[in-house]
Structures are given as C-alpha cells and as structure tokens.
Write a protein that holds these residues in place. Structure first.
Motif, PDB file in Angstrom:
ATOM      1  N   ASN A  35      -2.807  -0.835  -3.835  1.00 16.96           N
ATOM      2  CA  ASN A  35      -3.244  -2.024  -3.112  1.00 16.96           C
ATOM      3  C   ASN A  35      -2.823  -3.224  -3.970  1.00 16.96           C
ATOM      4  O   ASN A  35      -3.649  -3.966  -4.478  1.00 16.96           O
ATOM      5  CB  ASN A  35      -4.754  -1.994  -2.901  1.00 16.96           C
ATOM      6  CG  ASN A  35      -5.208  -2.955  -1.827  1.00 16.96           C
ATOM      7  OD1 ASN A  35      -4.620  -3.023  -0.754  1.00 16.96           O
ATOM      8  ND2 ASN A  35      -6.242  -3.725  -2.120  1.00 16.96           N
ATOM      9  N   TYR A  75       1.590   5.556   1.325  1.00 21.06           N
ATOM     10  CA  TYR A  75       1.237   6.715   2.126  1.00 21.06           C
ATOM     11  C   TYR A  75       1.970   7.926   1.571  1.00 21.06           C
ATOM     12  O   TYR A  75       2.919   7.783   0.781  1.00 21.06           O
ATOM     13  CB  TYR A  75       1.540   6.492   3.612  1.00 21.06           C
ATOM     14  CG  TYR A  75       2.988   6.349   4.018  1.00 21.06           C
ATOM     15  CD1 TYR A  75       3.630   7.338   4.757  1.00 21.06           C
ATOM     16  CD2 TYR A  75       3.723   5.206   3.703  1.00 21.06           C
ATOM     17  CE1 TYR A  75       4.952   7.195   5.175  1.00 21.06           C
ATOM     18  CE2 TYR A  75       5.033   5.057   4.109  1.00 21.06           C
ATOM     19  CZ  TYR A  75       5.649   6.047   4.840  1.00 21.06           C
ATOM     20  OH  TYR A  75       6.951   5.909   5.242  1.00 21.06           O
ATOM     21  N   ASP A  86       4.391  -0.659   3.227  1.00 23.55           N
ATOM     22  CA  ASP A  86       3.777   0.622   2.862  1.00 23.55           C
ATOM     23  C   ASP A  86       4.842   1.483   2.202  1.00 23.55           C
ATOM     24  O   ASP A  86       5.905   1.724   2.789  1.00 23.55           O
ATOM     25  CB  ASP A  86       3.255   1.290   4.141  1.00 23.55           C
ATOM     26  CG  ASP A  86       2.008   2.123   3.922  1.00 23.55           C
ATOM     27  OD1 ASP A  86       1.323   1.924   2.900  1.00 23.55           O
ATOM     28  OD2 ASP A  86       1.702   2.970   4.778  1.00 23.55           O
ATOM     29  N   SER A  94     -10.656   3.048  -1.812  1.00 34.61           N
ATOM     30  CA  SER A  94      -9.448   3.874  -1.883  1.00 34.61           C
ATOM     31  C   SER A  94      -9.577   4.961  -0.835  1.00 34.61           C
ATOM     32  O   SER A  94     -10.651   5.182  -0.257  1.00 34.61           O
ATOM     33  CB  SER A  94      -9.283   4.518  -3.268  1.00 34.61           C
ATOM     34  OG  SER A  94     -10.301   5.482  -3.498  1.00 34.61           O
ATOM     35  N   ARG A 147       3.020  -7.408   4.530  1.00 35.12           N
ATOM     36  CA  ARG A 147       2.591  -6.020   4.395  1.00 35.12           C
ATOM     37  C   ARG A 147       3.778  -5.080   4.300  1.00 35.12           C
ATOM     38  O   ARG A 147       4.776  -5.251   4.999  1.00 35.12           O
ATOM     39  CB  ARG A 147       1.728  -5.611   5.596  1.00 35.12           C
ATOM     40  CG  ARG A 147       0.340  -6.216   5.598  1.00 35.12           C
ATOM     41  CD  ARG A 147      -0.563  -5.603   4.514  1.00 35.12           C
ATOM     42  NE  ARG A 147      -1.020  -4.271   4.927  1.00 35.12           N
ATOM     43  CZ  ARG A 147      -0.623  -3.141   4.347  1.00 35.12           C
ATOM     44  NH1 ARG A 147       0.259  -3.150   3.359  1.00 35.12           N
ATOM     45  NH2 ARG A 147      -1.087  -1.980   4.754  1.00 35.12           N
ATOM     46  N   THR A 160       0.860  -1.166   0.000  1.00 37.29           N
ATOM     47  CA  THR A 160       0.000   0.000   0.000  1.00 37.29           C
ATOM     48  C   THR A 160       0.907   1.228   0.000  1.00 37.29           C
ATOM     49  O   THR A 160       2.133   1.094  -0.014  1.00 37.29           O
ATOM     50  CB  THR A 160      -0.921   0.009   1.239  1.00 37.29           C
ATOM     51  OG1 THR A 160      -0.122  -0.210   2.417  1.00 37.29           O
ATOM     52  CG2 THR A 160      -1.971  -1.097   1.135  1.00 37.29           C
TER      53      THR A 160
END
Length: 404
Positions: free
Chosen positions: A389, A133, A372, A269, A370, A131
């Motif tokens: 994603n 940021y 980011d 989203s 995971r 993902t």
C-alpha cells in the motif's frame, strides 16, 4: 467565528468553488490528460533493481497481444496517439537493447535518445498508490462435500452483456452492462448482487460450479485476486481464471472494516481481513455482502492471465484503469518492495524501481492514481500483495517516432 466572519468565509469558499481555486479540486482526468510528456531533463533515473529478471518474457507477452490486434489500432499517451505497429516497434527495440546488458549510464542515454517518457498524472501530488495481487493456492474438490461446500461459480447462462454503444454513439467508451431478463416483467434488469447470489438455492442450475472450496473466505479472496490454483490433492491441481462479473459495483471490505473501527487503518492488510473474518463468522454476511460485486471463473491451462489475454509475470505486470492508460505499454515504476529474504517487517521496505508492462485491469483499480502489481504465487508474493500500500511514481515509455 462571528456571523460576519462566517459570511465572509462562506463567500470566499463559493468564489473559489466556481473559479476553480478551491484546494483539492481539479478537472476530471481522462485518457487525454492521464499522461504528461516529460522533458528529457526531467526523466527519472532508470535503474532496474530486479536486474531485469523476467522483463524479456513480460515484453514478449505484450508483443503477443499487439500482434493479435489490427496494426492501425490507436493507443493514447495523453493527447498523442501511437498505433499498435508502433507499440510493437517500441517493445522490440527496447528488448533488443536489453540483450546488450547495458550499464545504468548507457541505458539512460539510450532512453533519452530513443524514447518519449510520460508521467502518470497520479493524485494531486502526482503520486500513484501501488497495491499488489497474487495467484493464491487453496484446497478444493471437483465434487461438493461437507469438507468442500462452497462453489466457485462459472459464468451464468442467464448473464447478459449489453454494449450500449451499439444503440447510440453517445455511449461510446462506456463500460458494458451486465444484466438479466426479469421474465415476470419482461424487462432487462441489473444482474443479481453478491447477497442475492448467495441466497439463491438453485443458483448452480444457471451457473455450474467449476470447483468446490472449503471456505467462503477462500472463495472471496480468490475473487479479489482474479485467478488461483486449486489443490485437488494427490499432486493434482486445477487453475481457475476470471470469466466475468455480475457487473455490480466493487466496494472494498477493507475500507468498510476501517470505517466500522474493526481494524485500524495502519494495520489493514489482506492478512488482517482474513483473520478478522475467521474470528467473526457471525458477521461474515454483513461484511462480505458489502461488496456487491461477484466474480465468475473458468478452467484454464497455464496463466495466470491478465485482461489482455496473455500471461502476467511476477513483479513485471501491473493493472491500471483501462480507460486512462495504454494497454500493453512499457512502464517504469518507483515504489517500495520488501526484502526477498527477510519479508516480515512491514516498516522496512526498500525503495525500488523497475520496468513493468501494463497488462491487466481490475474492478478496484480506478483513476489516474492507482496501479496494482502482480506479485507471483509464492510466500513472498502473498506477503507483498497482502501488505503493499505504497505511494510512488509511474512512467510510460514509447519509441520516439522522430528519433534519428
């Protein structure tokens, strides 16, 4: 299915459960099993689709971190351990080689001969969900007004940080607890939840606002990103950065809205969440309070900064679970990115691979599957972070101690 068939089926399920053959069940991933050492024949093809832009600066930021910690500090790559001194040597060696502007073939030969490559355990298929940021910009004011009624809180005076490992070795490796003292009962209790903070009228007396913003939605997304730029008007800006949390568990409001059939999973989203909240102000408490975690901020010059205390670099810094992966490490990710010119199509992201540094962590970034990606602070960054994603692969590189 007959009763007999049901009984046989139940027996098979129970046998598989206790013998470990049940599909989807695997041992808990720890720092000792989060990375798998690869045979050089199984290395990915190391190609940097971003032409190494910003990579040297990101390496320098990790070096800044490593040079502040004891040189003998240990970093786990699965079952193998490397010291901070070795991490420094790894990054300096890699950076020096990049200055030669090697071809893809030469770069891959160099990594095969000089580095050990590990693959992140990922999920059951070995994949990592990426993902994104970014550093948003919101309008704000240093004073409360009708236009800017929502406080961005500083770290509260009554917020306690409890290190249980100081009481017993059995708590070593556990996260620190965030708490407060309940004076009436003379007991230490969990710190206030998001809902409680929002309903405490005089909360500003224990947590002086850093700045005021116009929207609860802006404040919430500022918390999700962990840092941001506040436009104070007349060319003046203020940078705010993460200063801690209330210690309550992070819960995704995106998943909540999917579960409530408010937003389809395929349409989810950051932009979709914002649009839904703005269209349903009467349900804002219900949805925002689902996430009991609350982030506090402080003023900073420069940045944004990751959990290592050094600046993160657009498309060169990632956040992972700090319990599983080595901080500051050189990594290589394979995922997808939108085109830098035509950023709107959601289904036309190009396959991409590039080097990154593990320089941050986050409340929602848990487990071996995971990561980011910090995307920057422009329109491309906002779009990419809001829609990213994508499943891919994540690798960690460290200088081979036996080279030569």
């Amino acid at each position: 299915m007959s009763i007999k068939q049901t009984g046989v089926f139940f027996l098979v399920i129970m046998v598989c459960f206790f013998t470990g053959c049940f599909p989807g069940i695997r041992e808990e991933i720890t720092q000792f099993s989060s990375l798998k050492k690869l045979n050089p024949k199984k290395h990915p093809l190391f190609i940097d689709n971003l032409d190494f832009k910003g990579l040297a600066a990101s390496i320098d930021h990790s070096l800044e971190y490593f040079k502040k910690v004891p040189l003998e500090r240990k970093y786990h790559y699965g079952k193998e351990i490397y010291t901070a001194a070795h991490m420094i040597a790894s990054l300096e060696t890699f950076k020096a080689f990049l200055e030669k502007k090697p071809s893809t073939k030469v770069l891959n030969a160099f990594i095969r001969s000089s580095f050990v490559v590990y693959e992140a355990a990922g999920n059951e298929d070995g994949d990592v969900l990426f993902t994104g940021y970014f550093e948003p910009t919101y309008e704000g004011s240093l004073k409360k007004s009708t236009a800017y009624p929502y406080p961005v809180y500083s770290r509260p005076d009554d917020l306690l940080e409890i290190d249980l490992s100081a009481f017993s070795d059995q708590f070593k490796g556990h996260n620190r607890l965030m708490a407060r003292v309940n004076d009436s009962k003379n007991r230490v209790v969990p710190y206030y939840s998001r809902k409680q903070i929002n309903f405490i009228e005089d909360f500003h007396t224990r947590s002086v606002p850093v700045v005021w913003v116009k929207s609860r939605v802006d404040r919430f997304f500022l918390e999700i990103q962990g840092s941001g730029i506040i436009d104070l008007g007349k060319g003046e800006i203020l940078r705010v950065h993460y200063a801690g949390t209330n210690g309550n568990a992070y819960r995704s409001i995106g998943r909540y809205l999917i579960r409530k059939n408010e937003i389809l999973k395929e349409n989810m989203s950051m932009q979709a969440i914002r649009a839904w909240l703005e269209l349903h102000p009467q349900r804002m408490d219900e949805v925002l309070h689902h996430n009991e975690s609350f982030v506090f901020f402080q003023k900073e010059e420069g940045g944004p900064y990751g959990s290592l205390g050094v600046e993160v670099t657009a498309l060169r810094s990632i956040a992972t679970d700090r319990r599983l992966f080595p901080k500051g490490a050189l990594c290589f990710m394979q995922a997808q990115l939108p085109d830098t010119v035509n950023i709107n199509p959601l289904n036309e992201w190009e396959k991409a691979s590039f080097f990154v540094l593990n320089q941050d962590t986050g409340g929602a970034i848990k487990g071996p599957a995971r990561a980011d990606l910090f995307c920057g602070n422009n329109n491309y960054a906002e779009f990419t972070a809001g829609h990213m994603n994508k499943y891919g692969k994540l690798f960690f590189l460290v200088l081979d101690p036996d080279r030569g």
